[in-house]
Every structure is written in C-alpha cells, then in structure tokens.
Design a protein around this motif. Structure first.
Motif, PDB file in Angstrom:
ATOM      1  N   LEU A 183      55.116  35.514  41.676  1.00 23.38           N
ATOM      2  CA  LEU A 183      54.449  36.017  40.473  1.00 23.38           C
ATOM      3  C   LEU A 183      53.125  36.689  40.822  1.00 23.38           C
ATOM      4  O   LEU A 183      52.779  37.732  40.255  1.00 23.38           O
ATOM      5  N   THR A 184      52.411  36.102  41.757  1.00 21.44           N
ATOM      6  CA  THR A 184      51.140  36.689  42.180  1.00 21.44           C
ATOM      7  C   THR A 184      51.374  38.059  42.809  1.00 21.44           C
ATOM      8  O   THR A 184      50.657  39.015  42.519  1.00 21.44           O
ATOM      9  N   ALA A 185      52.401  38.156  43.653  1.00 23.99           N
ATOM     10  CA  ALA A 185      52.710  39.420  44.311  1.00 23.99           C
ATOM     11  C   ALA A 185      53.152  40.482  43.305  1.00 23.99           C
ATOM     12  O   ALA A 185      52.834  41.662  43.469  1.00 23.99           O
ATOM     13  N   MET A 186      53.847  40.069  42.264  1.00 27.52           N
ATOM     14  CA  MET A 186      54.304  41.018  41.256  1.00 27.52           C
ATOM     15  C   MET A 186      53.162  41.522  40.391  1.00 27.52           C
ATOM     16  O   MET A 186      53.235  42.627  39.815  1.00 27.52           O
TER      17      MET A 186
ATOM     18  N   SER B  26      61.155  15.839  44.592  1.00 26.01           N
ATOM     19  CA  SER B  26      59.812  16.210  44.148  1.00 26.01           C
ATOM     20  C   SER B  26      59.145  17.153  45.142  1.00 26.01           C
ATOM     21  O   SER B  26      58.519  18.149  44.746  1.00 26.01           O
ATOM     22  N   ALA B  27      59.296  16.854  46.433  1.00 28.09           N
ATOM     23  CA  ALA B  27      58.712  17.719  47.467  1.00 28.09           C
ATOM     24  C   ALA B  27      59.371  19.100  47.435  1.00 28.09           C
ATOM     25  O   ALA B  27      58.682  20.132  47.546  1.00 28.09           O
ATOM     26  N   ASN B  28      60.686  19.139  47.286  1.00 29.01           N
ATOM     27  CA  ASN B  28      61.392  20.425  47.220  1.00 29.01           C
ATOM     28  C   ASN B  28      60.979  21.225  45.994  1.00 29.01           C
ATOM     29  O   ASN B  28      60.811  22.447  46.059  1.00 29.01           O
TER      30      ASN B  28
ATOM     31  N   ASN C 168      58.063  25.676  43.490  1.00 29.74           N
ATOM     32  CA  ASN C 168      57.011  26.151  42.580  1.00 29.74           C
ATOM     33  C   ASN C 168      55.982  26.992  43.317  1.00 29.74           C
ATOM     34  O   ASN C 168      55.479  27.981  42.785  1.00 29.74           O
ATOM     35  N   ASN C 169      55.669  26.609  44.537  1.00 33.47           N
ATOM     36  CA  ASN C 169      54.719  27.366  45.342  1.00 33.47           C
ATOM     37  C   ASN C 169      55.277  28.759  45.639  1.00 33.47           C
ATOM     38  O   ASN C 169      54.572  29.766  45.509  1.00 33.47           O
TER      39      ASN C 169
END
Length: 68
Positions: A61-64, A47-49, A54-55
């Motif tokens: 996606l934000t950078a793109m 779950s942590a991985n 996802n982060n």
C-alpha cells in the motif's frame, strides 16, 4: 457374615470400576493437554504469519501511494 462378605465384595468391585474410570479420564486428559499444546503452537505460528502478511500488505500500500 456371608452378607457382609458379599457387600464388601460388591464395594470392592465398585471401587475398582471407579478407579478404572478415573484412570481412563486421566489418560484422556493427558492426551488433551498434548493437543492443547499443539494448538497453542499453531496459533502462535498463525499469528506470526499474519503479522508478516500484514507487513507485506502495508508495504504494498505504501508503494502504491508513492507519488512522483
């Protein structure tokens, strides 16, 4: 009297077998508790991985989507 002794012997054998089976069952149950604890730890790590992945994916996606 001899029949009563034979019956008592048979009952003791059955009781002994019963308690032996209970001991085997408890050993198996204790082993499964250990395995379940490992499974819980591995799921928490997964779950942590996944959250970290996802982060990273969200940052990509934000950078793109950055428009100049």
């Amino acid at each position: 009297y001899e029949l009563q002794l034979q019956s008592a012997n048979e009952n003791m054998k059955n009781s002994s077998q019963f308690y032996e089976n209970i001991n085997k069952m408890m050993s198996t149950l204790n082993a499964s508790v250990s395995d379940t604890q490992k499974y819980k730890e591995e799921i928490a790590q997964l779950s942590a991985n996944l959250a970290a992945l996802n982060n990273v994916y969200g940052n990509m996606l934000t950078a793109m989507n950055v428009k100049k």
